[in-house]
Design a protein around this motif. Structure first.
Motif, PDB file in Angstrom:
ATOM      1  N   GLN A   1       0.869  -1.142   0.190  1.00 29.23           N
ATOM      2  CA  GLN A   1      -0.066   0.012  -0.005  1.00 29.23           C
ATOM      3  C   GLN A   1       1.038   1.222  -0.029  1.00 29.23           C
ATOM      4  O   GLN A   1       2.123   1.220   0.161  1.00 29.23           O
ATOM      5  CB  GLN A   1      -0.865  -0.131   1.102  1.00 29.23           C
ATOM      6  CG  GLN A   1      -1.823  -1.163   1.373  1.00 29.23           C
ATOM      7  CD  GLN A   1      -2.770  -1.329   0.420  1.00 29.23           C
ATOM      8  OE1 GLN A   1      -3.387  -0.213  -0.184  1.00 29.23           O
ATOM      9  NE2 GLN A   1      -3.088  -2.357  -0.472  1.00 29.23           N
TER      10      GLN A   1
ATOM     11  N   GLU B   1      -5.477   6.724  -7.669  1.00 26.32           N
ATOM     12  CA  GLU B   1      -5.360   5.182  -8.259  1.00 26.32           C
ATOM     13  C   GLU B   1      -4.196   5.274  -9.170  1.00 26.32           C
ATOM     14  O   GLU B   1      -3.920   6.188  -9.960  1.00 26.32           O
ATOM     15  CB  GLU B   1      -6.586   5.029  -8.800  1.00 26.32           C
ATOM     16  CG  GLU B   1      -7.789   4.577  -7.779  1.00 26.32           C
ATOM     17  CD  GLU B   1      -9.154   4.038  -8.216  1.00 26.32           C
ATOM     18  OE1 GLU B   1     -10.051   3.596  -7.545  1.00 26.32           O
ATOM     19  OE2 GLU B   1      -8.948   3.786  -9.452  1.00 26.32           O
TER      20      GLU B   1
ATOM     21  N   THR C   1      -1.476   3.674  -4.590  1.00 26.17           N
ATOM     22  CA  THR C   1      -1.219   2.233  -4.169  1.00 26.17           C
ATOM     23  C   THR C   1       0.344   2.196  -4.633  1.00 26.17           C
ATOM     24  O   THR C   1       1.095   1.113  -4.064  1.00 26.17           O
ATOM     25  CB  THR C   1      -2.120   0.997  -4.392  1.00 26.17           C
ATOM     26  OG1 THR C   1      -2.248   1.320  -5.926  1.00 26.17           O
ATOM     27  CG2 THR C   1      -3.409   1.192  -3.556  1.00 26.17           C
TER      28      THR C   1
END
Lengths: 116, 111
Positions: A41, B5, B103
């Motif tokens: 992450q 994203e 991410t």
């Protein structure tokens, strides 16, 4: 200046123990940030200080977490009664206003916490 | 809340150009950043772009920003094996507070 430093680099602790991490920012930077990063992450914001004032805390920062920056220089992040879900990399960053690039945040190497 | 994203993986041959893409949702973003993370290390600031710019070039790095589509890209020219790492885009919504990270895109450079 050698950049942002963090201590320790690695910490292994047993569930239920308290841990404290230290961050030393770049000396002329007045802002200091804490982030948490789990495997796979991106970093997630926890809290930040301007000088000694803590200006924002994330909802991720439960009551077991506390951060201080007593003299506006180094900062500590304490986790009480650690849980296995606290296992992560804890990253510290510092910044000051550049006039052109906003507040460019420079990161330390991180403290990797493993709770067993 | 804000969301950023990125695609997870990109593989390129050494010497080719790499393009890493990012989309974000916060229309009030003022600065957008690219960071590089090597295994076991912290994040290295590569470059940034102010939200009223379309493009910024910095040596082998070119950042393109399409504010209408909330799309950001990082182009690395003449990609080298030393460029293999995870690349994160991040947006700052102003006031010098938090960064919201994607991410990460793992870039693999093959010989």
């Amino acid at each position: 200046d050698t950049g942002v430093s963090q201590d320790p680099r690695h910490k292994i602790t047993k569930r239920g123990q308290n841990v404290t991490f230290r961050c030393d920012p770049i000396s002329e930077h007045n802002r200091l940030y804490w982030y948490r990063q789990t495997l796979g992450q991106g970093p997630e914001f926890l809290t930040y200080f301007q000088n000694e004032a803590q200006l924002e805390k994330s909802r991720l920062l439960s009551d077991r977490f506390s951060a201080e920056r007593p003299k506006g220089s180094f900062s500590t992040l304490e986790i009480q009664r650690t849980e296995q879900g606290d296992s992560a990399m804890y990253l510290c960053a510092s910044s000051s206003y550049t006039g052109t690039g906003g507040y460019e945040q420079y990161f330390g190497p991180g403290t990797r916490l493993t709770v067993t | 809340g804000e969301d950023v994203e990125q695609s997870l993986f990109l593989s390129v041959r050494e010497g080719d150009s790499s393009v890493i893409n990012c989309t974000y949702t916060d229309s009030s973003s003022t600065y957008l950043y690219w960071y590089k993370q090597e295994p076991g290390a912290g994040l290295q600031l590569l470059t940034y772009i102010f939200s009223n710019m379309d493009m910024k070039q910095d040596q082998r790095l070119t950042v393109l920003l399409n504010k209408k589509d909330k799309h950001l890209s990082l182009r690395i020219a003449d990609t080298q094996t030393g460029d293999s790492a995870i690349y994160f885009c991040a947006d700052e919504t102003g006031g010098g507070n938090k960064l919201t990270f994607g991410t990460g895109t793992q870039l693999k450079v093959e010989l």
